[in-house]
Write a protein that holds these residues in place. Structure first.
Motif, PDB file in Angstrom:
ATOM      1  N   THR A   1       3.809   9.519  -7.875  1.00 55.91           N
ATOM      2  CA  THR A   1       4.558   9.859  -6.667  1.00 55.91           C
ATOM      3  C   THR A   1       5.846   9.040  -6.619  1.00 55.91           C
ATOM      4  O   THR A   1       5.830   7.826  -6.762  1.00 55.91           O
ATOM      5  N   TRP A   2       6.946   9.718  -6.423  1.00 50.31           N
ATOM      6  CA  TRP A   2       8.225   9.038  -6.233  1.00 50.31           C
ATOM      7  C   TRP A   2       8.298   8.527  -4.804  1.00 50.31           C
ATOM      8  O   TRP A   2       8.000   9.255  -3.858  1.00 50.31           O
ATOM      9  N   VAL A   3       8.686   7.268  -4.653  1.00 54.98           N
ATOM     10  CA  VAL A   3       8.802   6.654  -3.328  1.00 54.98           C
ATOM     11  C   VAL A   3      10.206   6.079  -3.168  1.00 54.98           C
ATOM     12  O   VAL A   3      10.674   5.322  -4.009  1.00 54.98           O
ATOM     13  N   ILE A   4      10.855   6.451  -2.083  1.00 54.43           N
ATOM     14  CA  ILE A   4      12.176   5.924  -1.757  1.00 54.43           C
ATOM     15  C   ILE A   4      12.047   5.108  -0.484  1.00 54.43           C
ATOM     16  O   ILE A   4      11.613   5.630   0.546  1.00 54.43           O
ATOM     17  N   ILE A   5      12.389   3.820  -0.559  1.00 55.50           N
ATOM     18  CA  ILE A   5      12.314   2.964   0.622  1.00 55.50           C
ATOM     19  C   ILE A   5      13.689   2.400   0.940  1.00 55.50           C
ATOM     20  O   ILE A   5      14.408   1.939   0.049  1.00 55.50           O
TER      21      ILE A   5
ATOM     22  N   ASP B   1      23.177  -9.788   5.119  1.00 57.21           N
ATOM     23  CA  ASP B   1      23.754  -8.511   5.561  1.00 57.21           C
ATOM     24  C   ASP B   1      24.576  -7.829   4.471  1.00 57.21           C
ATOM     25  O   ASP B   1      24.659  -6.594   4.420  1.00 57.21           O
ATOM     26  N   ASN B   2      25.190  -8.633   3.602  1.00 55.19           N
ATOM     27  CA  ASN B   2      26.018  -8.058   2.536  1.00 55.19           C
ATOM     28  C   ASN B   2      25.202  -7.203   1.561  1.00 55.19           C
ATOM     29  O   ASN B   2      25.775  -6.404   0.820  1.00 55.19           O
ATOM     30  N   CYS B   3      23.897  -7.392   1.561  1.00 58.40           N
ATOM     31  CA  CYS B   3      23.022  -6.641   0.641  1.00 58.40           C
ATOM     32  C   CYS B   3      22.478  -5.359   1.283  1.00 58.40           C
ATOM     33  O   CYS B   3      21.684  -4.651   0.659  1.00 58.40           O
ATOM     34  N   LEU B   4      22.880  -5.097   2.506  1.00 55.43           N
ATOM     35  CA  LEU B   4      22.394  -3.915   3.211  1.00 55.43           C
ATOM     36  C   LEU B   4      23.485  -2.855   3.286  1.00 55.43           C
ATOM     37  O   LEU B   4      24.676  -3.194   3.373  1.00 55.43           O
ATOM     38  N   PRO B   5      23.090  -1.591   3.256  1.00 53.57           N
ATOM     39  CA  PRO B   5      21.727  -1.065   3.083  1.00 53.57           C
ATOM     40  C   PRO B   5      21.180  -1.376   1.684  1.00 53.57           C
ATOM     41  O   PRO B   5      21.955  -1.524   0.734  1.00 53.57           O
ATOM     42  N   THR B   6      19.855  -1.425   1.573  1.00 54.27           N
ATOM     43  CA  THR B   6      19.201  -1.558   0.274  1.00 54.27           C
ATOM     44  C   THR B   6      18.215  -0.410   0.107  1.00 54.27           C
ATOM     45  O   THR B   6      17.355  -0.196   0.963  1.00 54.27           O
ATOM     46  N   ILE B   7      18.380   0.312  -0.981  1.00 56.30           N
ATOM     47  CA  ILE B   7      17.471   1.422  -1.288  1.00 56.30           C
ATOM     48  C   ILE B   7      16.781   1.131  -2.609  1.00 56.30           C
ATOM     49  O   ILE B   7      17.449   0.902  -3.621  1.00 56.30           O
ATOM     50  N   PHE B   8      15.452   1.117  -2.592  1.00 57.00           N
ATOM     51  CA  PHE B   8      14.667   0.973  -3.818  1.00 57.00           C
ATOM     52  C   PHE B   8      13.953   2.298  -4.092  1.00 57.00           C
ATOM     53  O   PHE B   8      13.453   2.952  -3.174  1.00 57.00           O
ATOM     54  N   VAL B   9      13.894   2.668  -5.360  1.00 58.97           N
ATOM     55  CA  VAL B   9      13.188   3.886  -5.782  1.00 58.97           C
ATOM     56  C   VAL B   9      12.047   3.470  -6.705  1.00 58.97           C
ATOM     57  O   VAL B   9      12.276   2.857  -7.748  1.00 58.97           O
ATOM     58  N   TYR B  10      10.823   3.787  -6.285  1.00 63.29           N
ATOM     59  CA  TYR B  10       9.622   3.389  -7.026  1.00 63.29           C
ATOM     60  C   TYR B  10       8.908   4.596  -7.629  1.00 63.29           C
ATOM     61  O   TYR B  10       8.961   5.706  -7.089  1.00 63.29           O
ATOM     62  N   LYS B  11       8.204   4.330  -8.714  1.00 64.93           N
ATOM     63  CA  LYS B  11       7.236   5.278  -9.265  1.00 64.93           C
ATOM     64  C   LYS B  11       6.191   4.490 -10.035  1.00 64.93           C
ATOM     65  O   LYS B  11       6.528   3.682 -10.900  1.00 64.93           O
ATOM     66  N   ASN B  12       4.932   4.720  -9.688  1.00 70.74           N
ATOM     67  CA  ASN B  12       3.817   4.025 -10.335  1.00 70.74           C
ATOM     68  C   ASN B  12       3.988   2.515 -10.306  1.00 70.74           C
ATOM     69  O   ASN B  12       3.726   1.806 -11.283  1.00 70.74           O
TER      70      ASN B  12
ATOM     71  N   PHE C   1       9.463   9.351   1.467  1.00 72.19           N
ATOM     72  CA  PHE C   1      10.603   8.624   2.022  1.00 72.19           C
ATOM     73  C   PHE C   1      10.097   7.686   3.125  1.00 72.19           C
ATOM     74  O   PHE C   1       9.468   8.147   4.083  1.00 72.19           O
ATOM     75  N   VAL C   2      10.386   6.394   3.011  1.00 70.56           N
ATOM     76  CA  VAL C   2      10.015   5.435   4.052  1.00 70.56           C
ATOM     77  C   VAL C   2      11.178   4.490   4.308  1.00 70.56           C
ATOM     78  O   VAL C   2      12.070   4.331   3.469  1.00 70.56           O
ATOM     79  N   LYS C   3      11.152   3.862   5.472  1.00 69.27           N
ATOM     80  CA  LYS C   3      12.150   2.855   5.831  1.00 69.27           C
ATOM     81  C   LYS C   3      11.437   1.673   6.461  1.00 69.27           C
ATOM     82  O   LYS C   3      10.343   1.815   7.016  1.00 69.27           O
TER      83      LYS C   3
ATOM     84  N   ASN D   1       0.816  -1.219   0.000  1.00 77.12           N
ATOM     85  CA  ASN D   1       0.000   0.000   0.000  1.00 77.12           C
ATOM     86  C   ASN D   1       0.847   1.266   0.000  1.00 77.12           C
ATOM     87  O   ASN D   1       0.548   2.232  -0.713  1.00 77.12           O
ATOM     88  N   GLU D   2       1.906   1.278   0.784  1.00 76.61           N
ATOM     89  CA  GLU D   2       2.712   2.491   0.949  1.00 76.61           C
ATOM     90  C   GLU D   2       3.707   2.706  -0.183  1.00 76.61           C
ATOM     91  O   GLU D   2       4.066   3.847  -0.492  1.00 76.61           O
ATOM     92  N   VAL D   3       4.148   1.622  -0.802  1.00 79.84           N
ATOM     93  CA  VAL D   3       5.218   1.729  -1.794  1.00 79.84           C
ATOM     94  C   VAL D   3       4.726   1.358  -3.192  1.00 79.84           C
ATOM     95  O   VAL D   3       4.651   2.197  -4.088  1.00 79.84           O
ATOM     96  N   THR D   4       4.399   0.088  -3.374  1.00 80.36           N
ATOM     97  CA  THR D   4       4.017  -0.385  -4.712  1.00 80.36           C
ATOM     98  C   THR D   4       2.766   0.315  -5.226  1.00 80.36           C
ATOM     99  O   THR D   4       2.697   0.703  -6.396  1.00 80.36           O
ATOM    100  N   ASN D   5       1.771   0.475  -4.361  1.00 79.45           N
ATOM    101  CA  ASN D   5       0.502   1.092  -4.775  1.00 79.45           C
ATOM    102  C   ASN D   5       0.385   2.541  -4.305  1.00 79.45           C
ATOM    103  O   ASN D   5      -0.718   3.030  -4.053  1.00 79.45           O
TER     104      ASN D   5
END
Length: 240
Positions: free
Chosen positions: A111-115, A158-169, A144-146, A102-106
């Motif tokens: 709206t640009w969403v950074i998680i 842990d090797n994949c962290l931090p992970t930042i995804f940027v979504y739009k639509n 912006f959400v975390k 709900n908060e990111v994908t939809n």
């Protein structure tokens, strides 16, 4: 040199033939003040009021003014809604895994969403959260959400962290996975801002990649060191 504004017969002849410009008339300060006051009087009092003040003062205006006020109020409301839409976020919010869709994908259209997926036991994640909190206030039009990664993805390494995804639509427009892609353990705020701006999630006023300046300085230092070592080596050979 003769003053072109001087009242002489010769100057008048030159003005008639267009050789000299028309004589400048002295400015009347009183007349200018009157014109300024007239201009001020043309501004309706309601044009200086807030929406709340307009509502309180409705009984003070006649019917013609009320029609104009209604048009003016609608204009101010539209401007206010546009401003609210641009500034509807402004903070780094914590969400859980069951809120991800709900908060990111939809999220709202366009709206640009950074998680940021993180673990609090990883120092780099805490640094990224700190930077994202500041960027969220600077760019309130972007969401912006975390989220703690274990609430979203089980057994995430842990090797994949931090992970930042940027979504739009609903689509991933950018991703930064791991310390290196996120900018390294010495990540600066401006460097993260530049990364997110390159994806399109924020509109930065930075004109160039701040990381590049550091890289250029390091490269220059390496070149200078190499030249020094080469010169020292040649000097040692000459002395043998």
């Amino acid at each position: 040199m003769q003053d072109p504004n001087e009242d002489t017969e010769w100057n008048e002849i030159l003005r008639n033939f267009g050789i000299l410009p028309p004589k400048e008339e002295p400015k009347d300060e009183i007349e200018e003040m009157v014109l300024h006051l007239q201009k001020e009087a043309m501004v309706k009092p309601y044009e200086k009021m807030t929406l709340a003040q307009l509502e309180d003062a409705e009984d003070e205006f006649d019917e013609e003014d009320m029609k104009a006020i209604e048009t003016y109020r609608e204009k101010r409301l539209k401007e206010w809604k546009v401003l609210q839409k641009k500034q509807r976020f402004g903070e780094l919010r914590e969400i859980s895994g069951n809120q991800y869709v709900n908060e990111v994908t939809n999220a709202e259209k366009d709206t640009w969403v950074i998680i940021h997926l993180y673990r609090s036991s990883i120092p780099m994640c805490l640094l990224v959260n700190q930077h994202l909190g500041l960027l969220a206030r600077k760019f309130p039009a972007t969401k912006f959400v975390k989220a703690i990664v274990d609430s979203c993805i089980q057994h995430y390494h842990d090797n994949c962290l931090p992970t930042i995804f940027v979504y739009k639509n609903g689509e991933i427009e950018g991703k930064f996975i791991g310390i290196i892609e996120c900018g390294g353990i010495s990540l600066k705020l401006e460097e993260l801002e530049w990364k997110l701006a390159k994806v399109g999630a924020i509109q930065t006023d930075l004109e160039e990649n701040p990381k590049r300046n550091i890289e250029d300085m390091m490269a220059s230092s390496v070149r200078n060191t190499s030249i020094y070592d080469s010169d020292s080596s040649n000097s040692d050979n000459d002395n043998k």
